[in-house]
Design a protein around this motif. Sequence first.
Motif, PDB file in Angstrom:
ATOM      1  N   TYR A   1      -3.421  -5.878   0.683  1.00 15.37           N
ATOM      2  CA  TYR A   1      -3.542  -4.431   0.906  1.00 15.37           C
ATOM      3  C   TYR A   1      -2.534  -3.642   0.077  1.00 15.37           C
ATOM      4  O   TYR A   1      -2.835  -2.562  -0.445  1.00 15.37           O
ATOM      5  CB  TYR A   1      -3.374  -4.153   2.399  1.00 15.37           C
ATOM      6  N   VAL A   2      -1.310  -4.157  -0.066  1.00 19.30           N
ATOM      7  CA  VAL A   2      -0.265  -3.411  -0.773  1.00 19.30           C
ATOM      8  C   VAL A   2      -0.429  -3.476  -2.296  1.00 19.30           C
ATOM      9  O   VAL A   2       0.362  -2.875  -3.028  1.00 19.30           O
ATOM     10  CB  VAL A   2       1.151  -3.916  -0.392  1.00 19.30           C
ATOM     11  N   LYS A   3      -1.435  -4.171  -2.776  1.00 17.91           N
ATOM     12  CA  LYS A   3      -1.616  -4.314  -4.228  1.00 17.91           C
ATOM     13  C   LYS A   3      -2.431  -3.178  -4.841  1.00 17.91           C
ATOM     14  O   LYS A   3      -2.773  -3.203  -6.020  1.00 17.91           O
ATOM     15  CB  LYS A   3      -2.247  -5.674  -4.538  1.00 17.91           C
TER      16      LYS A   3
ATOM     17  N   GLU B   1      -2.031   2.768  -5.611  1.00 15.14           N
ATOM     18  CA  GLU B   1      -1.572   3.949  -4.879  1.00 15.14           C
ATOM     19  C   GLU B   1      -0.324   3.672  -4.038  1.00 15.14           C
ATOM     20  O   GLU B   1       0.246   4.605  -3.460  1.00 15.14           O
ATOM     21  CB  GLU B   1      -2.688   4.452  -3.946  1.00 15.14           C
ATOM     22  N   LEU B   2       0.108   2.413  -3.966  1.00 16.86           N
ATOM     23  CA  LEU B   2       1.238   2.069  -3.088  1.00 16.86           C
ATOM     24  C   LEU B   2       2.469   2.916  -3.383  1.00 16.86           C
ATOM     25  O   LEU B   2       3.122   3.424  -2.473  1.00 16.86           O
ATOM     26  CB  LEU B   2       1.578   0.579  -3.224  1.00 16.86           C
TER      27      LEU B   2
ATOM     28  N   GLU C   1       2.458   6.546  -1.798  1.00 13.28           N
ATOM     29  CA  GLU C   1       2.065   6.743  -0.399  1.00 13.28           C
ATOM     30  C   GLU C   1       3.022   7.617   0.404  1.00 13.28           C
ATOM     31  O   GLU C   1       2.647   8.153   1.449  1.00 13.28           O
ATOM     32  CB  GLU C   1       1.898   5.392   0.300  1.00 13.28           C
ATOM     33  N   CYS C   2       4.258   7.784  -0.061  1.00  7.84           N
ATOM     34  CA  CYS C   2       5.253   8.515   0.716  1.00  7.84           C
ATOM     35  C   CYS C   2       4.770   9.934   1.018  1.00  7.84           C
ATOM     36  O   CYS C   2       4.390  10.688   0.117  1.00  7.84           O
ATOM     37  CB  CYS C   2       6.575   8.563  -0.034  1.00  7.84           C
ATOM     38  N   GLY C   3       4.770  10.291   2.288  1.00 11.70           N
ATOM     39  CA  GLY C   3       4.298  11.593   2.716  1.00 11.70           C
ATOM     40  C   GLY C   3       2.840  11.600   3.112  1.00 11.70           C
ATOM     41  O   GLY C   3       2.359  12.569   3.704  1.00 11.70           O
ATOM     42  N   PHE C   4       2.124  10.522   2.779  1.00 15.20           N
ATOM     43  CA  PHE C   4       0.711  10.432   3.114  1.00 15.20           C
ATOM     44  C   PHE C   4       0.411   9.352   4.153  1.00 15.20           C
ATOM     45  O   PHE C   4      -0.726   9.214   4.585  1.00 15.20           O
ATOM     46  CB  PHE C   4      -0.112  10.116   1.851  1.00 15.20           C
ATOM     47  N   SER C   5       1.414   8.579   4.522  1.00 12.75           N
ATOM     48  CA  SER C   5       1.171   7.420   5.383  1.00 12.75           C
ATOM     49  C   SER C   5       1.622   7.687   6.813  1.00 12.75           C
ATOM     50  O   SER C   5       2.525   8.486   7.064  1.00 12.75           O
ATOM     51  CB  SER C   5       1.896   6.189   4.833  1.00 12.75           C
TER      52      SER C   5
END
Length: 283
Positions: free
Chosen positions: A192-194, A197-198, A201-205
């Motif tokens: 999943y972390v590949k 977009e990883l 992601e800050c601010g969207f997770s």
Amino acid sequence: MKILVVGLGLIGGSLCKALKKYTYHTVAGCDINRDIENAALRDVALDEVFDGNYEGYDLIVISLFPEGTERFFAENASKIGKNTLITDVCGIKGDFSQRMKKIAERNGLRYVGIHPMAGKEFGGYYNSTADLFVKANFIIAPFVDSQQSDIDLLNGLAKEVGAGKIVITSPENHDKMIAYTSQLAHIVSSAYVKSPELGLECGFSGGSFQDMTRIATMNEKMWTDLFMQNREHLQYELDTLIDNLKKYSEALKNGDADGMRALIAEGRELKEENLRHRVGQPN
């Protein structure tokens, strides 16, 4: 009891701390890193550092990776007192447990494996805690000819360190179930972390992202060992997941809202039934 814990990582260190917090057992420990041994002494997680004499222990808990556990036991079994019960905390049993049993029998010893279903994102002694096992599931995997007194001893130990539901099952069934409930989840998290977009992601997770990615920080050496030793069961679960994911993919490709709705509803209903079943199960 007098207990020796071999390996003071997350599980071994937490077990020592739990034993010292919740029981009156005498706890000795050893680790390849002497600084860790000294830290455990300072934390009063140990009564003493192992002095090299394997006689006189009621229980030895090997808390190493599977490969290291098997190698340690093979190299030291002949030195261990015959009244000592041997266990390990590895997340694999099956053929691994059969090999451990053979080493035990060749040396006149008794072996029964356990698997505390507890962990954290990061391993090592400095992340260990006395409360790691509180309310956690705890698996005991005896053989058909294991002594009931050995099973009772491990069951009692699990209760003492705060385990929630204690399950007694065969080594083979352990591996079948763990492939689905633990190992598959680790593969999914790693994959999943590949996404590219990883890093954005800050601010969207939110919680769902954290839940899905938490275990992607797993130790690759240990988990590769676990996966490879259980590859038949794990391959089945992975193929089943891929087949199910393809159904969602097809619904998206075809713009099939009704099909997607049905897939989501099916998953919801299965999970709701699972939750109802769990509520009715005794701890």
